[in-house]
Scaffold this active site. Structure first.
Site, short mmCIF file in Angstrom:
data_model
loop_
_atom_site.label_atom_id
_atom_site.label_comp_id
_atom_site.label_asym_id
_atom_site.label_seq_id
_atom_site.Cartn_x
_atom_site.Cartn_y
_atom_site.Cartn_z
N GLU A 362 0.82 -1.22 0.00
CA GLU A 362 0.00 0.00 0.00
C GLU A 362 0.85 1.27 0.00
O GLU A 362 0.52 2.27 0.64
CB GLU A 362 -1.02 -0.02 1.14
N GLU A 366 9.05 5.13 1.09
CA GLU A 366 9.49 6.27 0.26
C GLU A 366 8.28 7.00 -0.32
O GLU A 366 8.26 8.24 -0.37
CB GLU A 366 10.41 5.77 -0.87
N1 CAA Z 1 -6.83 11.70 -2.93
C1 CAA Z 1 -7.50 12.27 -3.97
N2 CAA Z 1 -6.90 12.59 -5.14
C2 CAA Z 1 -5.59 12.29 -5.26
C3 CAA Z 1 -4.85 11.69 -4.23
C4 CAA Z 1 -5.52 11.38 -3.03
N3 CAA Z 1 -4.90 10.81 -2.00
N4 CAA Z 1 -3.57 11.51 -4.64
C5 CAA Z 1 -3.51 12.01 -5.88
N5 CAA Z 1 -4.71 12.47 -6.25
C6 CAA Z 1 -5.10 13.12 -7.52
C7 CAA Z 1 -4.32 14.43 -7.68
O1 CAA Z 1 -5.00 15.49 -7.05
C8 CAA Z 1 -4.29 14.57 -9.18
O2 CAA Z 1 -5.52 15.03 -9.65
P1 CAA Z 1 -5.66 16.49 -10.37
O3 CAA Z 1 -4.76 16.44 -11.56
O4 CAA Z 1 -7.11 16.58 -10.72
O5 CAA Z 1 -5.22 17.48 -9.35
C9 CAA Z 1 -4.17 13.14 -9.67
O6 CAA Z 1 -4.68 12.32 -8.62
C10 CAA Z 1 -2.74 12.74 -9.96
O7 CAA Z 1 -1.99 12.94 -8.78
P2 CAA Z 1 -0.41 12.98 -8.76
O8 CAA Z 1 0.07 13.92 -9.82
O9 CAA Z 1 0.03 13.22 -7.35
O10 CAA Z 1 -0.06 11.48 -9.22
P3 CAA Z 1 1.34 10.76 -9.34
O11 CAA Z 1 1.35 10.01 -10.63
O12 CAA Z 1 2.46 11.71 -9.08
O13 CAA Z 1 1.29 9.64 -8.17
C11 CAA Z 1 1.54 8.79 -5.98
C12 CAA Z 1 1.07 9.92 -6.87
C13 CAA Z 1 1.20 9.24 -4.56
C14 CAA Z 1 3.02 8.54 -6.08
C15 CAA Z 1 0.74 7.51 -6.34
O14 CAA Z 1 1.13 7.00 -7.59
C16 CAA Z 1 0.91 6.40 -5.29
O15 CAA Z 1 0.25 6.43 -4.26
N6 CAA Z 1 1.79 5.42 -5.55
C17 CAA Z 1 1.91 4.26 -4.68
C18 CAA Z 1 1.04 3.14 -5.17
C19 CAA Z 1 0.61 2.24 -4.06
O16 CAA Z 1 0.42 2.63 -2.92
N7 CAA Z 1 0.44 1.00 -4.42
C20 CAA Z 1 -0.08 0.04 -3.49
C21 CAA Z 1 -0.58 -1.14 -4.21
S1 CAA Z 1 -1.88 -1.93 -3.38
C22 CAA Z 1 -1.18 -2.93 -2.23
O17 CAA Z 1 -0.05 -2.86 -1.90
C23 CAA Z 1 -2.16 -3.86 -1.63
C24 CAA Z 1 -1.73 -4.93 -0.77
O18 CAA Z 1 -2.51 -5.84 -0.68
C25 CAA Z 1 -0.51 -4.98 0.02
#
Ligand code: CAA
Length: 383
Positions: A362, A366
């Site tokens: 999740e 980093e």
């Molecule tokens: N809430 C609402 N909107 C959000 C948001 C949030 N928390 N985070 C981003 N957004 C929106 C932004 O506002 C933006 O929208 P607008 O253009 O309309 O403003 C859009 O989403 C894009 O946002 P970013 O430019 O910030 O996106 P990014 O490509 O830079 O990525 C990131 C952001 C935080 C790095 C994201 O990619 C991320 O969380 N990565 C990690 C992925 C992850 O956690 N994976 C887990 C897999 S599931 C798992 O592990 C399950 C398990 O069973 C263990």
């Protein structure tokens, strides 16, 4: 946060009775065999642990997020794999259908959760899209009254044992993150297959597998919300999920701490319990203090979520800190138990392995720092 804990004393005690009776005894075997015994998930379902925050009208318990955190903490205190399975299913499987689905979808996919104890998985990660969740390559090609979905999802918790999976796919190849939509994929759909099950370091009772989609016909009725809304839906979903992985980390830390503290009080060397030696006592003091701090962050984020005020930063902080506390506590517990802690004789060996998931799943530590750092800068720019 002691006041929050005292409010839920009886609730926690009830969860603990179940965990000691049903969850702890199977933990070592599930770790060894890499699966839960038949009937185990059904027992969790009967306790309401598959429908923790689901509205009553769908047969759920409607427990609040503090209670949800307590359940995951208590499960993980004795079995990290169970904590992970329950956290992923409730936050990431049930969550998006609850928040963004329509009534028909809630009835179709959530009633079986309470009636039949089915698990729902979350399909975001792909071989080329891990931390960069927006790098989704899966593609849902819009046809007359369905989408033709192709792609692969990786690292899917309960990928093998789930009945449904919520997955993201591009519906607009040029749309960036705004071209990503989400769908409910059902086992049994032609072209939907489960791939290789991973052989993991920890949380081994909980299955993790690839999901493959090869020309899967997905009806429009299985799309969650609007086209293009999938990325945001999943980000919001992960905000909630990170609290529960923080709670999982807390539970593992508490479990390891308790075993280490008991060992320090009873194991004698040089004529006295080893806990009398400052080197051990200080470790226990640091573990206990950090555990309380982690619990405070988790309850804080839980309370914000229930008040429906923004909590993305706080949930990232809670997960980041709790997973680092978990690393510290499980590492020190192995050290305090010495050779015993290094072997399968003690559950701390398993807890130390289970811990690593909390720093990766999740969103890695980093990524949590990135989320927190971006929020700080955004606030500074607004002031
Ligand atoms: N809430 C609402 N909107 C959000 C948001 C949030 N928390 N985070 C981003 N957004 C929106 C932004 O506002 C933006 O929208 P607008 O253009 O309309 O403003 C859009 O989403 C894009 O946002 P970013 O430019 O910030 O996106 P990014 O490509 O830079 O990525 C990131 C952001 C935080 C790095 C994201 O990619 C991320 O969380 N990565 C990690 C992925 C992850 O956690 N994976 C887990 C897999 S599931 C798992 O592990 C399950 C398990 O069973 C263990």
């Amino acid at each position: 946060m002691m006041f929050v804990d005292s409010e839920y004393k009886d609730f926690r005690a009830g969860v603990r009775v179940f965990c000691e009776a049903e969850v702890a005894p199977q933990a070592a075997e599930a770790d060894r065999t890499q699966e839960f015994k038949p009937g185990y998930v059904e027992k969790l379902a009967q306790q309401g642990y598959l429908s923790i925050q689901l509205p009553r009208k769908y047969g759920g318990r409607e427990w609040n997020t503090v209670q949800y955190s307590i359940i995951v903490e208590e499960l993980s205190r004795v079995c990290g794999a169970t904590g992970l399975m329950i956290a992923a299913h409730n936050s990431l499987g049930v969550g998006p259908i609850c928040y963004f689905g329509n009534d028909e979808q809630r009835e179709r996919f959530l009633l079986p959760v309470t009636k039949d104890g089915v698990l729902i998985a979350f399909g975001l990660s792909e071989p080329g899209a891990g931390s960069d969740a927006g790098g989704t390559r899966s593609y849902a090609d819009r046809k007359d009254d369905y989408y033709l979905l192709n792609g692969t999802k990786s690292w899917i918790t309960s990928g093998k044992s789930c009945k449904f999976a919520i997955g993201t796919a591009r519906t607009d190849k040029s749309g960036g993150v705004k071209g990503i939509s989400s769908f409910v994929l059902e086992k049994g759909m032609e072209g939907f297959t489960v791939g290789k099950k991973e052989n993991k370091l920890g949380c081994r009772g909980s299955d993790t597998a690839y999901l493959h989609f090869d020309d899967v016909k997905v009806p429009f009725a299985n799309r969650i919300g609007e086209e293009g809304a999938g990325f945001k839906q999943f980000m919001i979903t992960l905000d909630g999920g990170r609290i529960s992985i923080g709670a999982m980390a807390l539970g593992l830390a508490v479990g390891a701490f308790e075993i280490a503290a008991k060992h320090a009080a009873t194991r004698k060397q040089f004529g006295r319990p080893i806990g009398y030696f400052q080197g051990i006592a200080w470790k226990l003091a640091d573990m206990a203090t950090r555990i309380e701090a982690a619990r405070g962050l988790i309850y804080g984020a839980s309370l914000l979520k229930d008040k429906k005020v923004p909590f993305s930063t706080e949930s990232a902080m809670a997960k980041l800190f709790a997973s680092e506390v978990c690393n510290f506590c499980t590492f020190e517990a192995v050290g305090i138990l010495g050779a015993e802690g290094y072997s399968e004789k003690s559950p701390v060996e398993r807890m130390y392995r289970d811990m690593k998931l909390t720093e990766i799943g999740e969103g890695t530590s980093e990524i949590q720092r990135l989320v927190i750092g971006r929020a700080i800068i955004k606030q500074m720019m607004q002031e």
